[in-house]
Scaffold this active site. Structure first.
Site, PDB file in Angstrom:
ATOM      1  N   CYS A 253     -22.528 -24.827 -31.693  1.00  0.00           N
ATOM      2  CA  CYS A 253     -22.320 -23.689 -32.569  1.00  0.00           C
ATOM      3  C   CYS A 253     -23.574 -23.599 -33.442  1.00  0.00           C
ATOM      4  O   CYS A 253     -23.870 -24.525 -34.191  1.00  0.00           O
ATOM      5  CB  CYS A 253     -21.066 -23.942 -33.418  1.00  0.00           C
ATOM      6  SG  CYS A 253     -20.841 -22.750 -34.732  1.00  0.00           S
TER       7      CYS A 253
ATOM      8  N   CYS B 146     -25.993 -15.986 -45.860  1.00  0.00           N
ATOM      9  CA  CYS B 146     -25.421 -14.780 -45.237  1.00  0.00           C
ATOM     10  C   CYS B 146     -25.126 -13.758 -46.327  1.00  0.00           C
ATOM     11  O   CYS B 146     -24.650 -14.102 -47.412  1.00  0.00           O
ATOM     12  CB  CYS B 146     -24.133 -15.138 -44.501  1.00  0.00           C
ATOM     13  SG  CYS B 146     -23.393 -13.734 -43.643  1.00  0.00           S
TER      14      CYS B 146
ATOM     15  N   GLY C  80     -24.562 -17.377 -41.034  1.00  0.00           N
ATOM     16  CA  GLY C  80     -25.176 -16.064 -40.853  1.00  0.00           C
ATOM     17  C   GLY C  80     -24.358 -15.115 -40.002  1.00  0.00           C
ATOM     18  O   GLY C  80     -23.456 -15.521 -39.266  1.00  0.00           O
ATOM     19  N   GLU C  81     -24.677 -13.831 -40.129  1.00  0.00           N
ATOM     20  CA  GLU C  81     -24.073 -12.783 -39.300  1.00  0.00           C
ATOM     21  C   GLU C  81     -25.089 -12.477 -38.195  1.00  0.00           C
ATOM     22  O   GLU C  81     -26.139 -11.862 -38.452  1.00  0.00           O
ATOM     23  CB  GLU C  81     -23.781 -11.549 -40.175  1.00  0.00           C
ATOM     24  CG  GLU C  81     -23.577 -10.234 -39.435  1.00  0.00           C
ATOM     25  CD  GLU C  81     -22.507 -10.272 -38.345  1.00  0.00           C
ATOM     26  OE1 GLU C  81     -21.344 -10.501 -38.664  1.00  0.00           O
ATOM     27  OE2 GLU C  81     -22.859 -10.045 -37.161  1.00  0.00           O
TER      28      GLU C  81
ATOM     29  N   SER D 213     -20.444 -14.035 -32.353  1.00  0.00           N
ATOM     30  CA  SER D 213     -19.311 -13.731 -33.228  1.00  0.00           C
ATOM     31  C   SER D 213     -19.800 -12.845 -34.371  1.00  0.00           C
ATOM     32  O   SER D 213     -20.786 -13.162 -35.027  1.00  0.00           O
ATOM     33  CB  SER D 213     -18.739 -15.027 -33.789  1.00  0.00           C
ATOM     34  OG  SER D 213     -17.721 -14.745 -34.718  1.00  0.00           O
TER      35      SER D 213
ATOM     36  N   SER E 142     -14.564 -11.439 -35.996  1.00  0.00           N
ATOM     37  CA  SER E 142     -13.828 -12.050 -37.111  1.00  0.00           C
ATOM     38  C   SER E 142     -12.883 -10.985 -37.644  1.00  0.00           C
ATOM     39  O   SER E 142     -13.261 -10.145 -38.454  1.00  0.00           O
ATOM     40  CB  SER E 142     -14.801 -12.480 -38.211  1.00  0.00           C
ATOM     41  OG  SER E 142     -15.664 -13.470 -37.738  1.00  0.00           O
ATOM     42  N   LEU E 143     -11.652 -11.027 -37.179  1.00  0.00           N
ATOM     43  CA  LEU E 143     -10.679  -9.990 -37.554  1.00  0.00           C
ATOM     44  C   LEU E 143     -10.022 -10.367 -38.892  1.00  0.00           C
ATOM     45  O   LEU E 143     -10.178  -9.666 -39.887  1.00  0.00           O
ATOM     46  CB  LEU E 143      -9.639  -9.852 -36.441  1.00  0.00           C
ATOM     47  CG  LEU E 143      -8.527  -8.832 -36.677  1.00  0.00           C
ATOM     48  CD1 LEU E 143      -9.084  -7.428 -36.799  1.00  0.00           C
ATOM     49  CD2 LEU E 143      -7.478  -8.906 -35.558  1.00  0.00           C
ATOM     50  N   HIS E 144      -9.248 -11.402 -38.884  1.00  0.00           N
ATOM     51  CA  HIS E 144      -8.666 -12.040 -40.079  1.00  0.00           C
ATOM     52  C   HIS E 144      -7.674 -11.210 -40.886  1.00  0.00           C
ATOM     53  O   HIS E 144      -7.003 -11.743 -41.773  1.00  0.00           O
ATOM     54  CB  HIS E 144      -9.755 -12.580 -41.019  1.00  0.00           C
ATOM     55  CG  HIS E 144     -10.758 -13.456 -40.343  1.00  0.00           C
ATOM     56  ND1 HIS E 144     -10.443 -14.293 -39.286  1.00  0.00           N
ATOM     57  CD2 HIS E 144     -12.098 -13.619 -40.547  1.00  0.00           C
ATOM     58  CE1 HIS E 144     -11.544 -14.921 -38.886  1.00  0.00           C
ATOM     59  NE2 HIS E 144     -12.546 -14.527 -39.631  1.00  0.00           N
TER      60      HIS E 144
ATOM     61  N   ASN F  26      -9.761 -24.086 -42.897  1.00  0.00           N
ATOM     62  CA  ASN F  26     -10.272 -25.322 -43.483  1.00  0.00           C
ATOM     63  C   ASN F  26     -10.698 -25.021 -44.911  1.00  0.00           C
ATOM     64  O   ASN F  26     -11.650 -24.273 -45.118  1.00  0.00           O
ATOM     65  CB  ASN F  26     -11.466 -25.824 -42.676  1.00  0.00           C
ATOM     66  CG  ASN F  26     -11.054 -26.166 -41.267  1.00  0.00           C
ATOM     67  OD1 ASN F  26     -10.296 -27.086 -41.036  1.00  0.00           O
ATOM     68  ND2 ASN F  26     -11.527 -25.365 -40.313  1.00  0.00           N
TER      69      ASN F  26
HETATM   70  S1  SF4 Z   1     -17.821 -15.771 -42.168  1.00  0.00           S
HETATM   71 FE1  SF4 Z   1     -19.748 -15.321 -41.107  1.00  0.00          FE
HETATM   72  S2  SF4 Z   1     -20.230 -13.217 -41.744  1.00  0.00           S
HETATM   73 FE2  SF4 Z   1     -18.722 -13.991 -43.217  1.00  0.00          FE
HETATM   74  S3  SF4 Z   1     -19.966 -14.839 -44.914  1.00  0.00           S
HETATM   75 FE3  SF4 Z   1     -19.488 -16.531 -43.488  1.00  0.00          FE
HETATM   76  S4  SF4 Z   1     -21.300 -16.619 -42.144  1.00  0.00           S
HETATM   77 FE4  SF4 Z   1     -21.329 -14.597 -43.145  1.00  0.00          FE
END
Ligand code: SF4
Length: 356
Positions: free
Chosen positions: A119, A126, A173-174, A205, A228-230, A304
């Site tokens: 990963c 981010c 990061g995104e 992702s 990342s729906l959530h 987590n």
């Molecule tokens: S979940 Fe992903 S997109 Fe959201 S702040 Fe964390 S690293 Fe950035």
């Protein structure tokens, strides 16, 4: 002294002084500029990607003068150095890598019987600022280069003395906010002269940058997409993932459906289960509505806890209830196995806890 090389195709700057991160065309341009035949490019790439050698001095089938010229121009093979590592009892190992400018990022090695996954991170920090995420609390520092991304996978494979079979852009990061470098890195992971990983074993992702999802579907790369729906309602999703205010749920889901239809690849909908926040009956019913009837898979993720984030994990029985209800209504679903939580290597927990 050798003169400064001017590259037509290579974006030349401090971040491009490494061979790793360059594609075949760019390395061919480099070797031709240095007066060497084109085939030297594949030899050079072979040392860096396949043999994992960064030191030009060890590249024994390259002429000594060529190796000297590479060094004289300030080039190096790799781009990052291992600065620390921490291993959990289940074999999950979190690595800290130092970048050439001193910033650090984390990546995680996840060994399973049939697959070895890395990963990896795509940014330092981010900007999306998800409220449940450790990286989001850090703020954004800079994008990684393609070389800095690929090198995380390569260095972990070398450290583990194994072939990495799967890689997921799910670290810090995104990825789609660093689009060009992420796509280039994925191509290098997949390339025959690169790490030769199957495209269908590579996953990006995203928190839901809609135009980038459409752009990704045009890349003709058979990679997997995870969202990342959530949350299943805009108000809650915007509270968890501020980007949802720019790209609301309906647009994001449509983009994912279009991605699945165009690429024929199943999209994963990641759903971190937060007690009393997104684990009620109404949310579950909406989740079925969102996921039913198209090529997707819901991945229920145990949360987590992260310091300063006001969330608690849903109890295991709630996760099981979600799983059963989704499956009963014809939605493919699973519960993600928790890995590496003891070293903060689990989802949403990467933020340089390792000591330097
Ligand atoms: S979940 Fe992903 S997109 Fe959201 S702040 Fe964390 S690293 Fe950035």
């Amino acid at each position: 002294m050798f003169g400064v090389i001017i590259f037509a195709k290579i974006e030349w700057g401090a971040a491009c002084l490494q061979i790793i991160g360059l594609n075949l065309e760019e390395v061919e341009e480099l070797v031709l500029k240095l007066g060497e035949p084109r085939y030297r490019a594949r030899q050079l790439l072979d040392w860096v990607y396949k043999k994992g050698v960064d030191d030009f001095g060890q590249m024994s089938n390259l002429p000594a003068l060529f190796r000297q010229r590479l060094e004289a121009h300030g080039l190096t093979g790799g781009s990052i150095t291992k600065a620390g590592a921490e291993e959990a009892a289940d074999g999950t190992k979190k690595y800290l890598f130092r970048l050439p400018d001193g910033f650090c990022v984390e990546a995680v090695y996840i060994p399973e019987q049939k697959r070895k996954t890395v990963c990896f991170s795509t940014q330092v920090g981010c900007a999306v600022g998800c409220t449940f995420c450790a990286t989001g609390q850090q703020g954004f520092k800079r994008n990684l280069t393609a070389g800095e991304i690929v090198d995380q996978v390569r260095k972990i494979g070398l450290d583990q003395r194994t072939r990495i079979s799967h890689a997921v852009a799910m670290g810090q990061g995104e990825p789609l906010a660093n689009y060009a470098a992420t796509i280039k890195a994925l191509r290098l992971l997949n390339a025959d002269y690169g790490l030769q990983m199957a495209a269908r074993h590579l996953t990006v992702s995203t928190s839901g940058i809609v135009p980038a999802i459409y752009r990704l579907s045009d890349e003709e790369l058979q990679i997997n997409l995870a969202l990342s729906l959530h949350a299943t309602a805009d108000q809650l999703r915007s509270a968890l993932i501020p980007l949802n205010r720019t790209y609301p749920l309906a647009q994001v889901i449509q983009a994912c459906r279009d991605y699945a239809a165009k690429t024929k690849r199943r999209v994963t909908l990641e759903y971190i289960m937060l007690a009393g926040v997104n684990d009620g009956d109404a949310a579950l019913a909406r989740l079925v509505d969102l996921a039913k009837g198209w090529l997707c898979h819901v991945n229920l993720i145990p949360y987590n806890p992260v310091p300063a984030a006001p969330y608690r994990p849903s109890p295991p029985r709630t996760r099981q209830r979600f799983l059963g209800f989704l499956q009963k209504h014809g939605v493919a679903a699973s519960i993600r196995q928790e890995r590496g939580a003891e070293v903060n290597a689990a989802c949403g927990q990467l933020r340089q806890h390792l000591k330097l």
